[in-house]
Design a protein around this motif. Structure first.
Motif, mmCIF file in Angstrom:
data_model
loop_
_atom_site.group_PDB
_atom_site.id
_atom_site.type_symbol
_atom_site.label_atom_id
_atom_site.label_comp_id
_atom_site.label_asym_id
_atom_site.label_seq_id
_atom_site.Cartn_x
_atom_site.Cartn_y
_atom_site.Cartn_z
ATOM 1 N N UNK A 162 -13.498 62.938 13.019
ATOM 2 C CA UNK A 162 -13.560 63.647 14.293
ATOM 3 C C UNK A 162 -14.320 62.822 15.329
ATOM 4 N N UNK A 163 -15.433 62.214 14.937
ATOM 5 C CA UNK A 163 -16.187 61.360 15.858
ATOM 6 C C UNK A 163 -15.329 60.187 16.318
ATOM 7 N N UNK A 164 -14.530 59.647 15.396
ATOM 8 C CA UNK A 164 -13.646 58.541 15.755
ATOM 9 C C UNK A 164 -12.576 58.942 16.751
ATOM 10 N N UNK A 165 -11.986 60.120 16.547
ATOM 11 C CA UNK A 165 -10.969 60.608 17.482
ATOM 12 C C UNK A 165 -11.586 60.824 18.865
ATOM 13 N N UNK A 166 -12.790 61.410 18.897
ATOM 14 C CA UNK A 166 -13.470 61.630 20.181
ATOM 15 C C UNK A 166 -13.704 60.299 20.887
ATOM 16 N N UNK A 167 -14.201 59.313 20.161
ATOM 17 C CA UNK A 167 -14.463 57.989 20.730
ATOM 18 C C UNK A 167 -13.184 57.350 21.256
#
Length: 339
Positions: A207-212
């Motif tokens: 999820x953090x990767x998608x946000x980034x």
């Protein structure tokens, strides 16, 4: 029919039944990388298509941990899957039950099978909160493969890392005991809540990767489209993550790893996700990018635009740390010598 032929036929029938049973088990897809404008095609995640049914080994739990190979681009977020992703999703998963009862199959080599067995053993021990001992891992791979133990352990730990975002670390060099350590400081070493279970860190890092990758904020509907490609759906219980919507919108928000905000002036109300303060403190854009790169068997610089942003973020963090350290030394000095 001669007795020998009947025996072979029964063996084949058992193998086919075992294959069908294993295919019906639930599997978790490895976190996948998202690139807004890739400069080149990234390799897909390899080596995570094996799963081991609980019926084959006393060390495994009721779930299987297979990971279909895929690479996701920004076009997939809009709901159109690439041909490469489509083809990889359609590949049949090979279960160890196909090779354990017979030497007829040559689909995977014995070393790869040993890696898979060790992977399942490590995950089971973690889930049950039992120590992961070197002597037990050596028993799993067998005396004949003792010399290959370092390579088998390395490959098994890498496969676990790219799915669950945990690192296998030796915690006692005297007894040679190991544990899986979450890449961020989630409660209960990645489980979020007290009790047994598998780590939730992989979902958080995804999820953090998608946000980034989506410009440091992602619309809720886009996030769920992406997670749906991993077979993670809101309102549908997942054998690792439980109810994913509760985990993402409640637990991870409460723990301050994510922020869940209403989009200003949206009617009807729409929501988006951002990194929370705990995520910003415990990980970084570069670490998340490194995780995504490992998942896709590539290097962080392959994500060119995001790599540059991650480098700038690292430099800003280093400057902030240096400034804070200087301020602390100055304060300490003034306290020591008030006049």
């Amino acid at each position: 029919m001669p007795r020998g032929q009947k025996s072979k036929q029964r063996t084949r029938e058992k193998r086919h039944r075992s294959r069908g049973d294993s295919q019906s088990h639930r599997r978790v897809q490895a976190p996948v990388a998202l690139e807004e404008s890739p400069t080149s095609s990234s390799p897909v995640l390899e080596g995570n298509t094996q799963s081991l049914s609980a019926t084959e080994s006393p060390y495994t739990s009721q779930e299987s941990w297979g990971a279909p190979s895929t690479t996701i681009t920004s076009s997939d977020i809009s709901g159109t899957r690439s041909d490469e992703g489509e083809n990889s999703q359609g590949e049949e998963h090979l279960c160890f039950s196909d090779v354990l009862p017979s030497t007829e199959s040559s689909c995977i080599d014995i070393l790869t099978m040993k890696v898979g067995l060790l992977e399942q053993f490590i995950l089971y021990k973690y889930k049950m909160k039992q120590p992961i001992m070197k002597e037990d891992m050596l028993k799993i791979i067998g005396q004949n493969y003792k010399n290959q133990y370092p390579e088998i352990l390395k490959r098994a730990s890498e496969r676990i890392e790219v799915v669950f975002a945990v690192d296998l670390k030796e915690i006692d060099s005297t007894s040679h005991s190991y544990d899986l350590i979450s890449k961020v400081k989630l409660p209960n070493n990645g489980r979020v809540r007290a009790g047994r279970g598998l780590p939730k860190t992989g979902l958080l890092m995804t999820v953090l990767g998608v946000i980034f990758m989506k410009g440091n904020r992602v619309a809720e509907e886009d996030l769920w489209k992406f997670l749906g490609m991993m077979r993670v759906f809101a309102g549908r219980k997942h054998f690792i993550y439980g109810e994913p919507k509760k985990l993402i919108t409640k637990d991870l928000v409460r723990l301050k790893y994510l922020e869940y905000c209403q989009v200003p002036n949206s009617e009807p109300p729409r929501y988006e996700f951002l990194w929370g303060p705990k995520a910003q403190a415990e990980t970084s854009k570069m670490k998340v990018l490194e995780f995504l790169a490992k998942v896709n068997d590539t290097v962080p610089s392959a994500f060119s635009s995001k790599y540059e942003e991650a480098l700038r973020d690292e430099e800003a963090r280093a400057r902030a740390k240096s400034t804070a350290s200087g301020n602390y030394r100055g304060t300490s000095s003034s306290l020591s010598h008030p006049y």
